[in-house]
Design a protein around this motif. Sequence first.
Motif, mmCIF file in Angstrom:
data_model
loop_
_atom_site.group_PDB
_atom_site.id
_atom_site.type_symbol
_atom_site.label_atom_id
_atom_site.label_comp_id
_atom_site.label_asym_id
_atom_site.label_seq_id
_atom_site.Cartn_x
_atom_site.Cartn_y
_atom_site.Cartn_z
ATOM 1 N N MET A 12 66.557 22.975 80.930
ATOM 2 C CA MET A 12 65.044 23.496 81.225
ATOM 3 C C MET A 12 64.232 22.997 80.042
ATOM 4 S SD MET A 12 65.725 25.355 83.809
ATOM 5 C CE MET A 12 64.240 26.512 83.512
ATOM 6 N N ILE A 13 63.027 22.551 80.578
ATOM 7 C CA ILE A 13 62.042 21.927 79.673
ATOM 8 C C ILE A 13 61.247 23.371 79.034
ATOM 9 C CG2 ILE A 13 59.872 20.856 79.542
ATOM 10 C CD1 ILE A 13 60.959 19.014 81.918
ATOM 11 N N THR A 14 60.792 24.164 79.997
ATOM 12 C CA THR A 14 60.235 25.454 79.334
ATOM 13 C C THR A 14 61.200 26.566 79.856
ATOM 14 O OG1 THR A 14 58.669 25.764 81.014
ATOM 15 C CG2 THR A 14 57.986 24.475 79.351
ATOM 16 N N THR A 44 72.961 12.135 83.062
ATOM 17 C CA THR A 44 71.807 11.716 81.669
ATOM 18 C C THR A 44 70.728 12.641 81.949
ATOM 19 O OG1 THR A 44 70.293 9.859 81.124
ATOM 20 C CG2 THR A 44 70.625 10.338 83.444
ATOM 21 N N ILE A 45 70.123 12.958 80.645
ATOM 22 C CA ILE A 45 69.238 13.975 80.470
ATOM 23 C C ILE A 45 67.690 13.926 81.325
ATOM 24 C CG2 ILE A 45 67.976 15.340 78.798
ATOM 25 C CD1 ILE A 45 69.921 14.481 76.726
ATOM 26 N N ASN A 46 67.640 14.681 82.160
ATOM 27 C CA ASN A 46 66.284 15.127 82.698
ATOM 28 C C ASN A 46 65.749 13.717 83.437
ATOM 29 O OD1 ASN A 46 66.875 17.721 82.283
ATOM 30 N ND2 ASN A 46 64.756 17.813 81.410
ATOM 31 N N PRO A 47 66.487 12.988 84.332
ATOM 32 C CA PRO A 47 65.762 11.877 84.962
ATOM 33 C C PRO A 47 64.741 12.315 85.867
ATOM 34 C CG PRO A 47 68.024 12.187 85.611
ATOM 35 C CD PRO A 47 67.978 13.449 84.655
ATOM 36 N N GLY A 48 63.731 12.640 85.349
ATOM 37 C CA GLY A 48 62.736 13.157 86.276
ATOM 38 C C GLY A 48 62.260 12.049 87.480
ATOM 39 N N TYR A 49 62.201 10.799 87.043
ATOM 40 C CA TYR A 49 61.495 9.571 87.896
ATOM 41 C C TYR A 49 62.328 8.305 87.779
ATOM 42 C CZ TYR A 49 57.329 12.122 88.823
ATOM 43 O OH TYR A 49 56.495 13.030 89.105
ATOM 44 N N LEU A 50 62.630 7.554 88.799
ATOM 45 C CA LEU A 50 63.493 6.487 88.940
ATOM 46 C C LEU A 50 62.749 5.266 89.532
ATOM 47 C CD1 LEU A 50 66.603 8.246 90.650
ATOM 48 C CD2 LEU A 50 66.338 8.142 88.271
ATOM 49 N N VAL A 51 63.090 4.211 89.039
ATOM 50 C CA VAL A 51 62.540 2.832 89.700
ATOM 51 C C VAL A 51 63.684 2.128 89.726
ATOM 52 C CG1 VAL A 51 61.752 1.948 87.491
ATOM 53 C CG2 VAL A 51 60.542 1.355 89.486
ATOM 54 N N ILE A 52 63.927 1.249 90.985
ATOM 55 C CA ILE A 52 64.759 0.254 91.137
ATOM 56 C C ILE A 52 64.095 -1.235 91.322
ATOM 57 C CG2 ILE A 52 66.655 -0.310 92.998
ATOM 58 C CD1 ILE A 52 67.076 2.521 93.482
ATOM 59 N N GLU A 64 62.933 13.115 80.699
ATOM 60 C CA GLU A 64 61.721 13.857 80.771
ATOM 61 C C GLU A 64 62.037 15.188 79.816
ATOM 62 O OE1 GLU A 64 58.427 15.906 83.591
ATOM 63 O OE2 GLU A 64 59.974 14.532 84.541
ATOM 64 N N ILE A 65 61.828 15.133 78.315
ATOM 65 C CA ILE A 65 62.041 15.961 77.332
ATOM 66 C C ILE A 65 60.696 15.918 76.450
ATOM 67 C CG2 ILE A 65 64.331 16.199 77.474
ATOM 68 C CD1 ILE A 65 64.739 14.213 75.457
ATOM 69 N N VAL A 66 60.619 16.885 75.827
ATOM 70 C CA VAL A 66 59.584 17.017 74.573
ATOM 71 C C VAL A 66 59.808 15.785 73.332
ATOM 72 C CG1 VAL A 66 58.907 19.074 75.082
ATOM 73 C CG2 VAL A 66 60.639 18.758 73.161
ATOM 74 N N ALA A 67 58.823 15.570 72.672
ATOM 75 C CA ALA A 67 58.915 14.453 71.716
ATOM 76 C C ALA A 67 59.911 14.937 70.590
ATOM 77 C CB ALA A 67 57.464 14.264 70.915
ATOM 78 N N THR A 68 60.210 16.123 70.257
ATOM 79 C CA THR A 68 61.208 16.326 69.110
ATOM 80 C C THR A 68 62.360 16.211 69.622
ATOM 81 O OG1 THR A 68 61.062 18.845 69.868
ATOM 82 C CG2 THR A 68 59.626 18.282 68.181
ATOM 83 N N LYS A 69 62.764 16.152 71.060
ATOM 84 C CA LYS A 69 63.964 15.698 71.573
ATOM 85 C C LYS A 69 64.390 14.265 71.757
ATOM 86 C CE LYS A 69 65.436 20.000 73.443
ATOM 87 N NZ LYS A 69 66.017 20.644 74.709
ATOM 88 N N ASN A 70 63.339 13.397 71.253
ATOM 89 C CA ASN A 70 63.256 12.051 71.145
ATOM 90 C C ASN A 70 63.599 11.373 72.802
ATOM 91 O OD1 ASN A 70 63.309 11.712 68.494
ATOM 92 N ND2 ASN A 70 65.443 12.314 68.422
ATOM 93 N N PRO A 71 62.441 11.290 73.665
ATOM 94 C CA PRO A 71 62.678 10.830 74.813
ATOM 95 C C PRO A 71 62.891 9.466 74.807
ATOM 96 C CG PRO A 71 60.366 11.388 74.479
ATOM 97 C CD PRO A 71 61.252 11.943 73.369
ATOM 98 N N GLY A 94 55.685 9.850 72.243
ATOM 99 C CA GLY A 94 54.982 10.708 73.201
ATOM 100 C C GLY A 94 55.987 11.817 73.501
ATOM 101 N N SER A 95 55.501 12.787 74.582
ATOM 102 C CA SER A 95 56.147 13.988 74.859
ATOM 103 C C SER A 95 56.208 14.086 76.383
ATOM 104 C CB SER A 95 55.559 15.201 74.396
ATOM 105 O OG SER A 95 56.169 16.294 74.456
ATOM 106 N N LEU A 96 57.137 14.391 76.994
ATOM 107 C CA LEU A 96 57.365 14.784 78.261
ATOM 108 C C LEU A 96 57.014 13.497 79.472
ATOM 109 C CD1 LEU A 96 56.307 18.369 78.430
ATOM 110 C CD2 LEU A 96 58.608 17.625 78.776
ATOM 111 N N PRO A 97 57.557 12.463 79.223
ATOM 112 C CA PRO A 97 57.276 11.195 79.884
ATOM 113 C C PRO A 97 57.673 11.756 81.340
ATOM 114 C CG PRO A 97 59.288 10.873 78.895
ATOM 115 C CD PRO A 97 58.731 12.173 78.243
#
Length: 111
Positions: A12-14, A44-52, A64-71, A94-97
């Motif tokens: 969960m992000i929020t 793998t943690i929160n792989p919100g988007y993928l590119v091949i 896709e995590i907040v800056a304090t969790k080191n994205p 940054g936060s939440l890429p």
Amino acid sequence: MAVVYIGCYTEMITSDFGGHGKGITCLYLNDETGAIKVLHEHSTINPGYLVIDNYKKMLYTITEIVATKNPVVKAFKINEDYSLQFINQQAIIGSLPCHIHKVGNAILISC
């Protein structure tokens, strides 16, 4: 036959946004019958988007995590059996890429 990769939130992000998936799932889609079969799952943690990159047989994703969790942005080799082999990762400032896009030899990310 089609092979599809899907990224799913693993935490969960929020309190009301996120998920409890496995990470990246590789599916076989039979385009004649519509049947779907799970081929591989890669944690793998929160792989919100993928590119091949089909030419290099690589898959890239972000955590896709907040800056304090080191994205990070992660690179995986796509093996012959469509499984993923982790290659490396690079920190994201940054936060939440969220969006990831490949242009030439560059990976572009928006936060």
